[in-house]
Design a protein around this motif. Structure first.
Motif, PDB file in Angstrom:
ATOM      1  N   LEU A  62       0.835  -1.209   0.000  1.00  0.00           N
ATOM      2  CA  LEU A  62       0.000   0.000   0.000  1.00  0.00           C
ATOM      3  C   LEU A  62       0.872   1.261   0.000  1.00  0.00           C
ATOM      4  O   LEU A  62       0.544   2.235  -0.678  1.00  0.00           O
ATOM      5  CB  LEU A  62      -0.951  -0.005   1.197  1.00  0.00           C
ATOM      6  CG  LEU A  62      -2.092  -1.023   1.125  1.00  0.00           C
ATOM      7  CD1 LEU A  62      -2.826  -1.089   2.457  1.00  0.00           C
ATOM      8  CD2 LEU A  62      -3.045  -0.712  -0.014  1.00  0.00           C
ATOM      9  N   LYS A  63       1.961   1.212   0.747  1.00  0.00           N
ATOM     10  CA  LYS A  63       2.876   2.358   0.766  1.00  0.00           C
ATOM     11  C   LYS A  63       3.379   2.653  -0.638  1.00  0.00           C
ATOM     12  O   LYS A  63       3.481   3.809  -1.053  1.00  0.00           O
ATOM     13  CB  LYS A  63       4.055   2.076   1.700  1.00  0.00           C
ATOM     14  CG  LYS A  63       5.142   3.143   1.712  1.00  0.00           C
ATOM     15  CD  LYS A  63       6.370   2.711   2.510  1.00  0.00           C
ATOM     16  CE  LYS A  63       7.193   1.655   1.875  1.00  0.00           C
ATOM     17  NZ  LYS A  63       7.943   1.992   0.676  1.00  0.00           N
ATOM     18  N   ASN A  64       3.666   1.611  -1.393  1.00  0.00           N
ATOM     19  CA  ASN A  64       4.198   1.758  -2.750  1.00  0.00           C
ATOM     20  C   ASN A  64       3.112   1.874  -3.809  1.00  0.00           C
ATOM     21  O   ASN A  64       3.428   2.148  -4.965  1.00  0.00           O
ATOM     22  CB  ASN A  64       5.063   0.542  -3.098  1.00  0.00           C
ATOM     23  CG  ASN A  64       6.284   0.419  -2.237  1.00  0.00           C
ATOM     24  OD1 ASN A  64       6.747   1.376  -1.646  1.00  0.00           O
ATOM     25  ND2 ASN A  64       6.811  -0.794  -2.162  1.00  0.00           N
ATOM     26  N   ALA A  65       1.858   1.622  -3.432  1.00  0.00           N
ATOM     27  CA  ALA A  65       0.752   1.518  -4.396  1.00  0.00           C
ATOM     28  C   ALA A  65       1.118   0.523  -5.502  1.00  0.00           C
ATOM     29  O   ALA A  65       0.862   0.741  -6.679  1.00  0.00           O
ATOM     30  CB  ALA A  65       0.377   2.882  -4.973  1.00  0.00           C
ATOM     31  N   ASP A  66       1.717  -0.596  -5.075  1.00  0.00           N
ATOM     32  CA  ASP A  66       2.207  -1.602  -6.015  1.00  0.00           C
ATOM     33  C   ASP A  66       2.045  -2.978  -5.370  1.00  0.00           C
ATOM     34  O   ASP A  66       2.542  -3.204  -4.267  1.00  0.00           O
ATOM     35  CB  ASP A  66       3.678  -1.335  -6.325  1.00  0.00           C
ATOM     36  CG  ASP A  66       4.266  -2.244  -7.381  1.00  0.00           C
ATOM     37  OD1 ASP A  66       3.619  -3.246  -7.774  1.00  0.00           O
ATOM     38  OD2 ASP A  66       5.393  -1.969  -7.818  1.00  0.00           O
ATOM     39  N   PRO A  67       1.372  -3.915  -6.036  1.00  0.00           N
ATOM     40  CA  PRO A  67       1.160  -5.234  -5.442  1.00  0.00           C
ATOM     41  C   PRO A  67       2.397  -6.132  -5.456  1.00  0.00           C
ATOM     42  O   PRO A  67       2.395  -7.196  -4.846  1.00  0.00           O
ATOM     43  CB  PRO A  67       0.061  -5.838  -6.313  1.00  0.00           C
ATOM     44  CG  PRO A  67       0.298  -5.221  -7.653  1.00  0.00           C
ATOM     45  CD  PRO A  67       0.735  -3.799  -7.350  1.00  0.00           C
ATOM     46  N   CYS A  68       3.448  -5.708  -6.136  1.00  0.00           N
ATOM     47  CA  CYS A  68       4.676  -6.496  -6.249  1.00  0.00           C
ATOM     48  C   CYS A  68       5.618  -6.130  -5.104  1.00  0.00           C
ATOM     49  O   CYS A  68       6.027  -4.981  -4.965  1.00  0.00           O
ATOM     50  CB  CYS A  68       5.344  -6.222  -7.598  1.00  0.00           C
ATOM     51  SG  CYS A  68       6.912  -7.084  -7.828  1.00  0.00           S
ATOM     52  N   LEU A  69       5.961  -7.118  -4.300  1.00  0.00           N
ATOM     53  CA  LEU A  69       6.853  -6.896  -3.166  1.00  0.00           C
ATOM     54  C   LEU A  69       8.280  -7.276  -3.537  1.00  0.00           C
ATOM     55  O   LEU A  69       8.521  -8.364  -4.061  1.00  0.00           O
ATOM     56  CB  LEU A  69       6.400  -7.737  -1.965  1.00  0.00           C
ATOM     57  CG  LEU A  69       7.203  -7.547  -0.688  1.00  0.00           C
ATOM     58  CD1 LEU A  69       6.830  -6.217  -0.032  1.00  0.00           C
ATOM     59  CD2 LEU A  69       6.945  -8.692   0.280  1.00  0.00           C
ATOM     60  N   ALA A  70       9.194  -6.369  -3.276  1.00  0.00           N
ATOM     61  CA  ALA A  70      10.636  -6.619  -3.373  1.00  0.00           C
ATOM     62  C   ALA A  70      11.092  -7.136  -4.734  1.00  0.00           C
ATOM     63  O   ALA A  70      11.692  -8.208  -4.839  1.00  0.00           O
ATOM     64  CB  ALA A  70      11.071  -7.556  -2.253  1.00  0.00           C
ATOM     65  N   PRO A  71      10.862  -6.381  -5.785  1.00  0.00           N
ATOM     66  CA  PRO A  71      11.215  -6.869  -7.125  1.00  0.00           C
ATOM     67  C   PRO A  71      12.707  -7.088  -7.355  1.00  0.00           C
ATOM     68  O   PRO A  71      13.071  -7.923  -8.189  1.00  0.00           O
ATOM     69  CB  PRO A  71      10.672  -5.788  -8.056  1.00  0.00           C
ATOM     70  CG  PRO A  71      10.559  -4.564  -7.215  1.00  0.00           C
ATOM     71  CD  PRO A  71      10.258  -5.050  -5.830  1.00  0.00           C
ATOM     72  N   SER A  72      13.562  -6.404  -6.633  1.00  0.00           N
ATOM     73  CA  SER A  72      15.000  -6.527  -6.910  1.00  0.00           C
ATOM     74  C   SER A  72      15.658  -7.726  -6.244  1.00  0.00           C
ATOM     75  O   SER A  72      16.849  -7.948  -6.413  1.00  0.00           O
ATOM     76  CB  SER A  72      15.732  -5.246  -6.506  1.00  0.00           C
ATOM     77  OG  SER A  72      15.854  -5.172  -5.106  1.00  0.00           O
ATOM     78  N   VAL A  73      14.899  -8.519  -5.486  1.00  0.00           N
ATOM     79  CA  VAL A  73      15.524  -9.627  -4.749  1.00  0.00           C
ATOM     80  C   VAL A  73      15.428 -10.967  -5.467  1.00  0.00           C
ATOM     81  O   VAL A  73      15.908 -11.969  -4.962  1.00  0.00           O
ATOM     82  CB  VAL A  73      14.952  -9.760  -3.314  1.00  0.00           C
ATOM     83  CG1 VAL A  73      15.068  -8.454  -2.556  1.00  0.00           C
ATOM     84  CG2 VAL A  73      13.540 -10.289  -3.313  1.00  0.00           C
ATOM     85  N   CYS A  74      14.829 -10.984  -6.645  1.00  0.00           N
ATOM     86  CA  CYS A  74      14.558 -12.241  -7.341  1.00  0.00           C
ATOM     87  C   CYS A  74      15.573 -12.529  -8.439  1.00  0.00           C
ATOM     88  O   CYS A  74      15.456 -12.006  -9.551  1.00  0.00           O
ATOM     89  CB  CYS A  74      13.152 -12.196  -7.950  1.00  0.00           C
ATOM     90  SG  CYS A  74      11.851 -12.074  -6.708  1.00  0.00           S
TER      91      CYS A  74
END
Length: 178
Positions: A62-74
């Motif tokens: 919600l803070k990011n207004a983005d349903p994707c969590l932690a995209p850079s860790v994959c």
């Protein structure tokens, strides 16, 4: 005297996870556990842990207004990321509580974060964040997905005169949270 809470985040193994300490979503997720732990203190109970994980995820989303969590860790090919090569976890999902996740509490928590994300059709990010935080304050030290749904409905009654109570119930039924 008690020592202050400390968050330690490693970097990952580079094969399944990477950049953990550099990813703001990871730090925000872990910090949110401290907020949730003011109310849900039982971390031995499996379902309480699932609620913890779902809430820590959804506040970051919600803070990011983005349903994707932690995209850079994959890393490429990681089996730990819900959306391969893209999202550690995602609130855009159709997961249900009756699925067998084994001990994958983070993954089962996506059922709850997904339900909350689905409420974005009726509430803007700020109101939804208020609703979820209010619901957290109504939870006991040991809680369940069903108790979280009841808390969401009670919070909706208090904040929005019950405008979303039926929708919350429909979403909970669709995700088999009972």
């Amino acid at each position: 005297s008690e020592s202050p809470a400390t968050i330690f985040v490693g970097n990952g193994d580079g094969i399944q996870l990477k950049n953990l300490a550099k990813e703001a979503d990871v730090v925000a997720h872990e910090f949110t556990h401290h907020v949730v732990a003011r109310y849900v203190t039982d971390t031995e109970d499996t379902e309480s842990v699932v609620v913890h994980e779902g809430l820590a995820d959804i506040f970051t989303m919600l803070k990011n207004a983005d349903p994707c969590l932690a995209p850079s860790v994959c890393p490429e090919g990681s089996l730990r990321c819900f959306i391969r090569n893209k999202c550690l976890r995602s609130a855009e999902n159709d997961l249900t509580f009756d699925q067998d996740f084994g001990r994958a509490y983070h993954w089962k928590g996506q059922v709850l974060s997904g339900l909350v994300w689905d409420l974005r059709d009726s509430l803007n990010n700020d109101d939804l964040t208020r609703l979820v935080y209010k619901a957290i304050t109504l939870l006991g030290s040991k809680t369940s997905g069903a108790e979280f749904i009841t808390a969401l409905q009670t919070a909706d009654q208090e904040l929005f005169a019950g405008a979303n109570v039926e929708l919350i119930q429909e979403l909970a039924q669709a995700r088999k949270i009972n």
